[in-house]
Structures are given as structure tokens and as C-alpha cells.
Design a protein around this motif. Structure first.
Motif, short mmCIF file in Angstrom:
data_model
loop_
_atom_site.label_atom_id
_atom_site.label_comp_id
_atom_site.label_asym_id
_atom_site.label_seq_id
_atom_site.Cartn_x
_atom_site.Cartn_y
_atom_site.Cartn_z
N ALA A 190 0.82 -1.21 0.00
CA ALA A 190 0.00 0.00 0.00
C ALA A 190 0.86 1.25 0.00
O ALA A 190 0.45 2.30 -0.48
N VAL A 191 2.04 1.16 0.56
CA VAL A 191 3.00 2.26 0.51
C VAL A 191 4.24 1.71 -0.18
O VAL A 191 5.19 1.29 0.47
N PRO A 192 4.27 1.67 -1.50
CA PRO A 192 5.31 0.94 -2.20
C PRO A 192 6.68 1.58 -2.12
O PRO A 192 7.69 0.90 -2.27
N ASP A 193 6.75 2.89 -1.91
CA ASP A 193 8.04 3.56 -1.91
C ASP A 193 8.67 3.45 -0.53
O ASP A 193 8.20 4.07 0.42
N PRO A 194 9.75 2.69 -0.38
CA PRO A 194 10.37 2.53 0.93
C PRO A 194 10.97 3.83 1.46
O PRO A 194 11.34 3.91 2.62
N GLN A 195 11.02 4.85 0.61
CA GLN A 195 11.55 6.12 1.07
C GLN A 195 10.76 6.67 2.25
O GLN A 195 11.31 7.31 3.13
N TRP A 196 9.45 6.43 2.27
CA TRP A 196 8.62 6.98 3.34
C TRP A 196 7.80 5.92 4.06
O TRP A 196 7.09 6.22 5.01
N ALA A 197 7.87 4.68 3.64
CA ALA A 197 7.03 3.65 4.23
C ALA A 197 7.28 3.49 5.73
O ALA A 197 6.37 3.16 6.48
N ASP A 211 -12.86 12.08 -1.08
CA ASP A 211 -12.49 13.00 -2.15
C ASP A 211 -12.57 14.42 -1.64
O ASP A 211 -13.52 14.80 -0.96
N CYS A 212 -11.56 15.21 -1.96
CA CYS A 212 -11.56 16.61 -1.60
C CYS A 212 -10.66 17.35 -2.58
O CYS A 212 -9.53 16.92 -2.82
N GLY A 213 -11.18 18.42 -3.16
CA GLY A 213 -10.38 19.18 -4.10
C GLY A 213 -10.03 18.42 -5.35
O GLY A 213 -8.99 18.67 -5.97
N GLY A 214 -10.88 17.46 -5.73
CA GLY A 214 -10.62 16.69 -6.93
C GLY A 214 -9.60 15.59 -6.74
O GLY A 214 -9.19 14.94 -7.72
N ARG A 215 -9.19 15.34 -5.52
CA ARG A 215 -8.21 14.29 -5.24
C ARG A 215 -8.80 13.25 -4.30
O ARG A 215 -9.57 13.58 -3.39
N THR A 216 -8.42 12.00 -4.52
CA THR A 216 -8.82 10.93 -3.61
C THR A 216 -7.71 10.69 -2.61
O THR A 216 -6.54 10.57 -2.97
N HIS A 217 -8.10 10.63 -1.34
CA HIS A 217 -7.15 10.36 -0.26
C HIS A 217 -7.53 9.02 0.37
O HIS A 217 -8.64 8.86 0.88
N ALA A 235 -0.39 8.64 13.92
CA ALA A 235 -1.73 8.05 13.96
C ALA A 235 -2.07 7.34 12.66
O ALA A 235 -2.88 6.41 12.64
N GLY A 236 -1.45 7.78 11.59
CA GLY A 236 -1.74 7.17 10.30
C GLY A 236 -1.20 8.02 9.18
O GLY A 236 -0.31 8.86 9.37
N ALA A 237 -1.75 7.82 8.00
CA ALA A 237 -1.28 8.54 6.82
C ALA A 237 -2.41 8.69 5.82
O ALA A 237 -3.37 7.91 5.82
N LEU A 238 -2.30 9.70 5.00
CA LEU A 238 -3.21 9.88 3.87
C LEU A 238 -2.40 9.57 2.61
O LEU A 238 -1.36 10.18 2.38
N LEU A 239 -2.89 8.63 1.83
CA LEU A 239 -2.18 8.21 0.63
C LEU A 239 -2.81 8.85 -0.60
O LEU A 239 -4.03 8.96 -0.70
N GLY A 240 -1.97 9.26 -1.51
CA GLY A 240 -2.43 9.67 -2.83
C GLY A 240 -2.45 8.44 -3.73
O GLY A 240 -1.80 7.43 -3.44
N TYR A 249 0.93 6.34 -2.69
CA TYR A 249 2.13 6.93 -2.11
C TYR A 249 1.71 7.79 -0.93
O TYR A 249 0.55 8.19 -0.81
N VAL A 250 2.63 8.04 -0.03
CA VAL A 250 2.32 8.83 1.16
C VAL A 250 2.25 10.31 0.79
O VAL A 250 3.24 10.90 0.36
#
Length: 337
Positions: A190-197, A211-217, A235-240, A249-250
Motif C-alpha cells: 500500500a506504501v510501495p516507496d520505501p523512502q517513506w514507508a 475525495d476533496c479538491g478533486g483528489r482521492t485520499h 496516527a496514520g497517513a493519507l495516501l495519494g 504513495y504517502v
């Protein structure tokens, strides 16, 4: 459409090492570093992964080009291996080059341990370049939240960029639309990039999306919110979502710290820039409800949201303006006359 740089025979760990050593190959230095970090991050304990990590460590300490050394430091920050962490620690302990200190600090925020908070604080004190000072301070803060370490609220160096900014009033009527989500990839990816996982709690799982501002979180939340009562945490993260690639991605990490009977909440980019601040409170049923507002920063849109996490049930109600409230910064050379 993408173009692969270098011939097939050179696009190997051996070919990348040869390129960094200055031997004639079809690879650019940047491509060589990319090949090495991909091999090492995917399998740090394998023979190829160890060779790649060793080559990046060698480039970090001995390459004649400063930018290659910085790129090697950034690459090592994505490799979860003892050799990579040792190399980053040496930079944080001894280097005076601001770009190297900044790159090593970012890596230790993801890979470091409790002892590295003191190391990063020392790096921030020693750095003479403002960006390096900020990067080391941000990394200390992110590392402390990741490990659940207590923070000194009076320590100015641990404040994230924008955290003290005023929030923006909301007059718009665009409501966040919540919906069920089916991640485009399995939870382990779900967070494929180990840079921030590493900044996402290991027990976090998808609990919904909006959805907010045309983007899905896509919302990832910890399975144990009660731990946030006692110490700073994530507490968690919002993924794009990258629909063309089928990956996530985070986009934001949700940081909390105990404050009175509730928690202070900071929603920040993985690099430390703050987008939203607010507070949270606990329900009698163990639920956590947080209300955050957008901070006044270039390129920001006024927004206010209240979200509740009750077990694995996530609800949100929010409002946002239709357009940017604070214009983006434009370099003088490109600003309209």
C-alpha cells in the motif's frame, strides 16, 4: 512512455558499480545510483543487495563529485540495512557539508533508532546551512514520533515548518465526499516507496477514503489509537493514488502528541512541511475524533475537517474553498509584470 537509459548488459548491479567507478559504460551516474538503490532496497540481505549497499557507501565517502555523494546518501536512506544506517550515522556525526547532512538526516528519520535523536540534534546544532539545520530538526521530530519518544515542547528546533502559522478561515461549501475504497495494490504494498514507508505505523490498515479538491485520499490508520494517549506517535497517513501506475504513495502523515486530556494534531508532508493543525479528543468508547484546519502557507486552500476513528470505522466531515486561498510563490524571473 519511458526510455531506459543504458544497455541491457549494463543495467545490472555490476554495471552500475562500474559506472560509479568511472569505467566506460552506457549508464549515467544517476541511473547507476537508481539501479543500485532499487536492488538494495528490494533485497538488502542478498548478495546483490549487499554489493549495491557497499558501492553506495563507497560513493558516499569517496566520490569526487559532491552531488554524487549527496545522491548516494539519499539512496542509502531508502535501504533498511545496518551498513546503510552506519554510513548515514557517520555523515550525521562528522560531515559539515549541508546537503550531505540534510540527506543523511532524512534517511535516519526513517531508519534510525532512539540514539539517533541525540545524533540528529547535534547535527542541527553543528550545521551552518539553514536548510541542513531545518532538515535535521524535522528528521528528529519525525523520528521521535515514529518511535514514540517524548519531546520538549519548548524546543524550537523540533517545530515543523509552518506548524506555528495561523490557520485559514473557511467560507466555502465544498464538502469532502467519503466512500469505500479498494486499494489498487495489496496492503503490504500500500506504501510501495520505501523512502517513506517507515513513517507509517506497522499495524496501520486502510480504513476508508474521501475525495476533496478533486483528489482521492486513502486513509491508513493505526490499529491501536490508545497508544497515542501516552506519547507522540504517528496516527496514520493519507495516501495519494497514482491511477496510471496502480499504486499509492504517502501524501501526508498524521502526527499526534498528548496535550492535556486530548492530543495535538499535525498533518505534515513526509518531508516535514505542515499543511493542517488541530486537536483531538477521546470518546468514552475509545474512539478518537480530530479537527484540523489548513495553515496559512503559499499554495494553501482554506479547509476544515473533523474525522473520527472508531475501531476500523472512519468518518469525516469537512469544508474547503473552491480555489487557492493563498497564492503560490512564483520566482521573480517568471512573475507576470
Amino acid at each position: 512512455m519511458s526510455v531506459l537509459i543504458g544497455s541491457r548488459k549494463d543495467r545490472t548491479v555490476s554495471g552500475a558499480i562500474a559506472a560509479l567507478d568511472g569505467k566506460p559504460t552506457t549508464l549515467t551516474t544517476g541511473t547507476a545510483i537508481g539501479i543500485l538503490v532499487e536492488a538494495a532496497a528490494a533485497s538488502p540481505g542478498s548478495q546483490a543487495g549487499k554489493r549495491a549497499t557497499t558501492a553506495l557507501t563507497k560513493a558516499l565517502t569517496g566520490h569526487e563529485e559532491p552531488q554524487v555523494r549527496v545522491a548516494a546518501a539519499k539512496a542509502l536512506g531508502r535501504i533498511d540495512a545496518p551498513a546503510a544506517v552506519r554510513a548515514l550515522r557517520r555523515v550525521a556525526d562528522d560531515e559539515v557539508d549541508g546537503q550531505l547532512v540534510a540527506a543523511a538526516s532524512e534517511g535516519l528519520a526513517r531508519l534510525g533508532t532512539r540514539a539517533d535523536t541525540r545524533r540528529l540534534t547535534g547535527a542541527a546544532d553543528r550545521a551552518t546551512w539553514e536548510h541542513a539545520v531545518t532538515a535535521a530538526g524535522v528528521s528528529t521530530r519525525l523520528l521521535a514520533h515514529r518511535l514514540g519518544l517524548r519531546l520538549d515542547p519548548a524546543d524550537v528546533a523540533l517545530r515543523l515548518p509552518g506548524e506555528d502559522a495561523p490557520t485559514l478561515p473557511v467560507t466555502g461549501r465544498i464538502k469532502a465526499r467519503i466512500h469505500d475504497v479498494e486499494l489498487p495494490v495489496p496492503r503490504k504494498a500500500a506504501v510501495p516507496d520505501p523512502q517513506w514507508a517507515a513513517l507509517v505505523p506497522s499495524d496501520a490498515a486502510p480504513v476508508g477514503a474521501f475525495d476533496c479538491g478533486g483528489r482521492t485520499h486513502v486513509v491508513l490508520a493505526t490499529g491501536d489509537p490508545a497508544r497515542l494517549r501516552e506519547a507522540p506517535g504517528v496516527a496514520g497517513a493519507l495516501l495519494g493514488t497514482n491511477e496510471s501506475m496502480g499504486t499509492t504513495y504517502v501524501r501526508w502523515v498524521v502526527l499526534t502528541r498528548p496535550e492535556g486530556d486530548g492530543v495535538a494534531v499535525t498533518v505534515a508532508r513526509p518531508t516535514g512541511e505542515v499543511g493542517f493543525v488541530g486537536t483531538g479528543s477521546w470518546g468514552d468508547d475509545g474512539s478518537l475524533t480530530v479537527t484540523v484546519e489548513a495553515v496559512d502557507a503559499p499554495g494553501a486552500t482554506a479547509a476544515r475537517a473533523t474525522a473520527t476513528l472508531r475501531g476500523r470505522t472512519f468518518t469525516i466531515d469537512g469544508r474547503a474553498e473552491r480555489a487557492l486561498t493563498v497564492p503560490r510563490l512564483v520566482p521573480a524571473a517568471f512573475a507576470p509584470r
